[in-house]
Motif scaffolding. Structure first.
Motif, PDB file in Angstrom:
ATOM      1  N   LEU A  89       0.828  -1.207   0.000  1.00  0.00           N
ATOM      2  CA  LEU A  89       0.000   0.000   0.000  1.00  0.00           C
ATOM      3  C   LEU A  89       0.865   1.260   0.000  1.00  0.00           C
ATOM      4  N   SER A  90       0.200   2.380  -0.271  1.00  0.00           N
ATOM      5  CA  SER A  90       0.935   3.644  -0.383  1.00  0.00           C
ATOM      6  C   SER A  90       1.500   4.116   0.955  1.00  0.00           C
ATOM      7  N   ASP A  91       0.991   3.574   2.072  1.00  0.00           N
ATOM      8  CA  ASP A  91       1.528   3.970   3.382  1.00  0.00           C
ATOM      9  C   ASP A  91       2.721   3.119   3.804  1.00  0.00           C
ATOM     10  N   GLY A  92       3.202   2.229   2.904  1.00  0.00           N
ATOM     11  CA  GLY A  92       4.383   1.435   3.192  1.00  0.00           C
ATOM     12  C   GLY A  92       4.094   0.086   3.818  1.00  0.00           C
ATOM     13  N   ARG A  93       2.834  -0.261   4.005  1.00  0.00           N
ATOM     14  CA  ARG A  93       2.503  -1.550   4.615  1.00  0.00           C
ATOM     15  C   ARG A  93       2.429  -2.662   3.566  1.00  0.00           C
ATOM     16  N   ILE A  94       2.787  -3.870   3.987  1.00  0.00           N
ATOM     17  CA  ILE A  94       2.561  -5.088   3.218  1.00  0.00           C
ATOM     18  C   ILE A  94       1.444  -5.839   3.925  1.00  0.00           C
ATOM     19  N   GLY A 101     -11.223  -9.094   6.359  1.00  0.00           N
ATOM     20  CA  GLY A 101     -10.474  -7.921   6.777  1.00  0.00           C
ATOM     21  C   GLY A 101      -9.136  -7.807   6.071  1.00  0.00           C
ATOM     22  N   VAL A 102      -8.263  -6.951   6.585  1.00  0.00           N
ATOM     23  CA  VAL A 102      -6.925  -6.720   6.041  1.00  0.00           C
ATOM     24  C   VAL A 102      -5.912  -6.912   7.163  1.00  0.00           C
ATOM     25  N   GLN A 103      -4.972  -7.826   6.948  1.00  0.00           N
ATOM     26  CA  GLN A 103      -3.978  -8.141   7.968  1.00  0.00           C
ATOM     27  C   GLN A 103      -2.621  -7.590   7.567  1.00  0.00           C
ATOM     28  N   THR A 104      -2.020  -6.779   8.422  1.00  0.00           N
ATOM     29  CA  THR A 104      -0.701  -6.211   8.152  1.00  0.00           C
ATOM     30  C   THR A 104       0.388  -7.245   8.437  1.00  0.00           C
ATOM     31  N   ILE A 105       1.253  -7.480   7.451  1.00  0.00           N
ATOM     32  CA  ILE A 105       2.341  -8.448   7.570  1.00  0.00           C
ATOM     33  C   ILE A 105       3.632  -7.756   7.979  1.00  0.00           C
ATOM     34  N   ALA A 106       3.915  -6.608   7.362  1.00  0.00           N
ATOM     35  CA  ALA A 106       5.162  -5.892   7.666  1.00  0.00           C
ATOM     36  C   ALA A 106       5.014  -4.429   7.256  1.00  0.00           C
ATOM     37  N   ARG A 107       5.928  -3.605   7.767  1.00  0.00           N
ATOM     38  CA  ARG A 107       5.996  -2.193   7.391  1.00  0.00           C
ATOM     39  C   ARG A 107       7.402  -1.900   6.885  1.00  0.00           C
ATOM     40  N   LEU A 108       7.465  -1.355   5.662  1.00  0.00           N
ATOM     41  CA  LEU A 108       8.774  -1.015   5.099  1.00  0.00           C
ATOM     42  C   LEU A 108       9.227   0.367   5.527  1.00  0.00           C
ATOM     43  N   ALA A 109       8.284   1.248   5.815  1.00  0.00           N
ATOM     44  CA  ALA A 109       8.642   2.629   6.152  1.00  0.00           C
ATOM     45  C   ALA A 109       9.277   2.691   7.537  1.00  0.00           C
ATOM     46  N   PRO A 110      10.395   3.376   7.668  1.00  0.00           N
ATOM     47  CA  PRO A 110      11.027   3.542   8.990  1.00  0.00           C
ATOM     48  C   PRO A 110      10.188   4.464   9.877  1.00  0.00           C
ATOM     49  N   GLU A 116       7.339  10.392   0.733  1.00  0.00           N
ATOM     50  CA  GLU A 116       7.669   9.149   0.039  1.00  0.00           C
ATOM     51  C   GLU A 116       9.164   8.953  -0.120  1.00  0.00           C
ATOM     52  N   ALA A 117       9.891  10.011  -0.237  1.00  0.00           N
ATOM     53  CA  ALA A 117      11.338   9.879  -0.395  1.00  0.00           C
ATOM     54  C   ALA A 117      11.970   9.193   0.808  1.00  0.00           C
ATOM     55  N   GLN A 118      11.418   9.432   2.014  1.00  0.00           N
ATOM     56  CA  GLN A 118      11.937   8.802   3.225  1.00  0.00           C
ATOM     57  C   GLN A 118      11.191   7.505   3.560  1.00  0.00           C
ATOM     58  N   CYS A 119       9.873   7.530   3.401  1.00  0.00           N
ATOM     59  CA  CYS A 119       9.050   6.389   3.803  1.00  0.00           C
ATOM     60  C   CYS A 119       8.993   5.304   2.743  1.00  0.00           C
ATOM     61  N   GLY A 120       9.231   5.688   1.488  1.00  0.00           N
ATOM     62  CA  GLY A 120       9.198   4.713   0.410  1.00  0.00           C
ATOM     63  C   GLY A 120       7.791   4.400  -0.072  1.00  0.00           C
ATOM     64  N   ARG A 121       7.722   3.578  -1.108  1.00  0.00           N
ATOM     65  CA  ARG A 121       6.435   3.153  -1.682  1.00  0.00           C
ATOM     66  C   ARG A 121       6.611   1.765  -2.297  1.00  0.00           C
ATOM     67  N   PRO A 122       6.043   0.695  -1.675  1.00  0.00           N
ATOM     68  CA  PRO A 122       6.172  -0.646  -2.258  1.00  0.00           C
ATOM     69  C   PRO A 122       5.430  -0.754  -3.574  1.00  0.00           C
ATOM     70  N   LEU A 123       6.127  -1.287  -4.582  1.00  0.00           N
ATOM     71  CA  LEU A 123       5.510  -1.483  -5.895  1.00  0.00           C
ATOM     72  C   LEU A 123       5.516  -2.975  -6.224  1.00  0.00           C
ATOM     73  N   GLY A 124       6.318  -3.403  -7.220  1.00  0.00           N
ATOM     74  CA  GLY A 124       6.311  -4.798  -7.621  1.00  0.00           C
ATOM     75  C   GLY A 124       6.780  -5.741  -6.533  1.00  0.00           C
ATOM     76  N   MET A 125       6.206  -6.956  -6.517  1.00  0.00           N
ATOM     77  CA  MET A 125       6.599  -7.949  -5.512  1.00  0.00           C
ATOM     78  C   MET A 125       6.462  -9.356  -6.072  1.00  0.00           C
ATOM     79  N   ARG A 126       7.290 -10.259  -5.524  1.00  0.00           N
ATOM     80  CA  ARG A 126       7.297 -11.680  -5.904  1.00  0.00           C
ATOM     81  C   ARG A 126       7.608 -12.507  -4.674  1.00  0.00           C
ATOM     82  N   VAL A 127       7.370 -13.808  -4.776  1.00  0.00           N
ATOM     83  CA  VAL A 127       7.748 -14.736  -3.716  1.00  0.00           C
ATOM     84  C   VAL A 127       8.884 -15.610  -4.237  1.00  0.00           C
ATOM     85  N   ASP A 128       9.916 -15.820  -3.414  1.00  0.00           N
ATOM     86  CA  ASP A 128      11.082 -16.581  -3.871  1.00  0.00           C
ATOM     87  C   ASP A 128      10.905 -18.077  -3.617  1.00  0.00           C
TER      88      ASP A 128
END
Length: 593
Positions: A89-94, A101-110, A116-128
């Motif tokens: 999401l745009s707030d940095g949450r995965i 409902g919606v379950q938060t897995i992790a937060r990328l933003a410090p 956005e320059a500091q908090c970031g914005r998650p875009l593309g993602m994959r599972v390894d």
């Protein structure tokens, strides 16, 4: 699109007029904005495509479901893993959006970050290969997340220069079979929030990079790309598809060892929009999301001013990104392309009200999940009207109706019921096809006309009467024996109907066998006449069959008279054998039952 008619009768669209006015006023505002844009000419592969064939106008996206409405903000990309759907999401949450409902897995933003320059914005993602989520953050780098614990690991930081340049706009990511992580840096000049300037300028500072866990290094694979965006491997990782957004095309990078290694070619060009992410459908095809549609029926700034870089510079200096986007025509579209780059299907929202821009398309459980970088929901579209068990359960789970349900058992039962229903439908359709084939065969076979067929319209069958028996005995001599007519002879016999209008009678002429050497009995043609009152109506029909052994000809004549009194049918059957002697005619007296 709004149109108005000029004084000279020409039609102009309002969007084009607004762009022209922006150009005229650009010099007034250019100094205050002070954007350093150096636009270049570019080619989008030809004129915008027409909406024909697989691009024919449709409204399949117009009624899309707004999944998790008002629970999300900008779900840009998706990953499906072990029954769960993850997005950033745009707030940095995965987050996990598959269940209630919606379950938060992790937060990328410090913590305590701003912007956005500091908090970031998650875009593309994959599972390894180990079930860990790899996320491309547009401003901060490449991260890896443990889905069970939520632990976040930094693999590559955007502050690290690669070949002397910083990655300012990290976009999509893909993982090779050997674990190598490839990702796109859309621009070395502009950030994600300034993405429109990458298109307006037409610059080519985009790159394809690769990160290896073994070496813990990031290298440049390709350079000088125009807004490289979505990535997807081909079958067996033989090639990599790269969406080049600012050129409305998809490039193909060969990964086969040998002479074609890292050879770049066009996979699909002159697309009906500016492509964003590319994802496999699992059916040897690819879904391509369009961040902005372009076709022959709409005005597109990237097409109008492709060869006029100064005009694009003025527009960028005069107006804000939001105002330019507001002037752009809204038209939602996604396309499906095959392994040769040919478009085979499109889903559209010509109104642009439900879906105006799409960041990614994921196909799962009979649904298409459509991402967006600014909408507060995920658009979800069923691929068919046919009942699908997995699609039904996915919808049931996401609406909080399956919290106490054993989903696996329900799935098993439902699939059995569906299988039974499909088998029954198959048997019914098979029976219908067989009946239809039989009907067609019966209508195409040659029709053999019989005496019963010829008489059916005028003769009502009744039991033999005394008069009929007497007539039969009268017309048949005791010396004559009747041989049965063979089935083959009767099947091939021609049926002749000879009607001769006469006041009192109808005469049936005798038929001779040319090679008959039997004695010479009297040939007896038969005349039948029924007279009731003053009017006489006579109808006769005959069928002759010849036996190859006895050379005996059987003639059957029937007459029908329509009167007010009860109707009776008098039938006379004469058996004649042919000989060389001259025929002698014997007339049977008129009979009335």
């Amino acid at each position: 699109m709004f149109h108005f008619r000029l004084s000279n009768g020409n039609i102009c669209d309002l969007n084009r007029l607004m762009l022209s006015l922006a150009v005229l006023l650009a010099n007034t505002f250019s100094k205050s904005r002070a954007l350093q844009i150096t636009a270049v000419k570019y080619d989008l592969g030809g004129k915008p495509p027409t909406l024909t064939g697989p691009l024919e106008k449709n409204f399949m996206l117009t009624d899309a479901e707004q999944y998790k409405n008002d629970e999300l903000k900008g779900p840009e990309s998706f990953v499906y893993y072990k029954g769960h759907i993850y997005t950033g999401l745009s707030d940095g949450r995965i987050v996990d959006i598959s269940d209630c409902g919606v379950q938060t897995i992790a937060r990328l933003a410090p913590k305590n970050c701003v912007g956005e320059a500091q908090c970031g914005r998650p875009l593309g993602m994959r599972v390894d290969n180990f079930g860990r989520l790899v996320v491309a953050d547009s401003a901060r780098g490449i991260f890896r997340i443990n889905l069970q614990t939520g632990y976040v690991e930094t693999l590559y930081s955007s502050t690290t220069l690669v070949n002397g340049r910083r990655c300012k706009f990290i976009n999509d990511v893909v993982i090779a079979k050997d674990g190598t992580i490839l990702f796109t840096d859309s621009s070395s000049r502009w950030s994600r929030k300034e993405f429109l300037y990458v298109v307006l300028e037409g610059e080519t500072t985009g790159r394809l990079l690769a990160y290896s866990d073994n070496s813990n290094k990031t290298i440049v694979v390709l350079d000088k790309l125009a807004f490289p965006n979505g990535l997807e491997f081909g079958p067996g990782d033989d090639y990599l598809l790269i969406a080049e957004t600012a050129r409305a095309r998809i490039r193909r990078l060969s990964l086969k060892p040998g002479r074609t290694w890292l050879q770049l070619s066009n996979f699909a060009d002159n697309l009906p929009g500016l492509p964003d992410n590319i994802r496999s459908s699992g059916r040897n095809t690819y879904w391509v999301a369009m961040s902005q549609a372009r076709h022959a029926n709409m005005t597109s700034m990237v097409d109008e001013y492709a060869n006029q870089p100064q005009m694009r510079e003025m527009i960028a200096n005069m107006a804000t990104m939001d105002s330019i986007l507001a002037m752009s025509e809204k038209y939602g579209m996604v396309v499906e392309i095959d392994g040769s780059g040919r478009i085979i299907r499109s889903l559209q929202d010509p109104t642009g009200k439900t879906i105006s821009a799409v960041s990614e398309v994921m196909e799962k459980d009979g649904f298409l999940y459509l991402g967006s970088f600014d909408r507060p929901f995920v658009s979800r579209v069923p691929l068919s009207d046919k009942f699908d068990v997995d699609r039904f359960l996915a919808k049931l789970k996401s609406t909080c109706r399956a919290t106490k349900m054993n989903v696996s058992k329900v799935r098993t039962v439902l699939k059995r019921l569906v299988a039974i229903a499909e088998l029954r439908k198959f048997l019914i359709n098979t029976r219908k096809r067989v009946d239809e084939e039989r009907r067609k065969m019966s209508t195409t076979q040659p029709t053999i006309t019989t005496t019963a067929t010829l008489l059916s319209a005028n003769v009502t069958t009744s039991p033999p009467t005394a008069a009929t028996t007497a007539a039969f005995n009268t017309s048949t001599s005791p010396e004559t024996s009747v041989s049965p007519v063979s089935s083959n002879a009767s099947a091939n016999a021609s049926s002749n109907v000879t009607s001769e209008a006469s006041t009192n009678s109808t005469t049936v002429s005798p038929t001779k066998a040319s090679n008959d050497t039997s004695p010479s009995p009297v040939d007896k043609p038969t005349t039948v006449s029924n007279v009731q009152g003053g009017d006489t109506t006579t109808s006769s029909a005959s069928m002759m069959g010849s036996d190859s052994n006895s050379n005996t000809t059987v003639s059957v004549a029937a007459a029908n008279t329509t009167t007010e009194a009860p109707q009776e049918v008098t039938s006379t059957v004469s058996v004649t054998t042919s000989s060389t002697a001259s025929p002698t005619t014997t007339n049977t007296d008129n009979l009335e039952g």
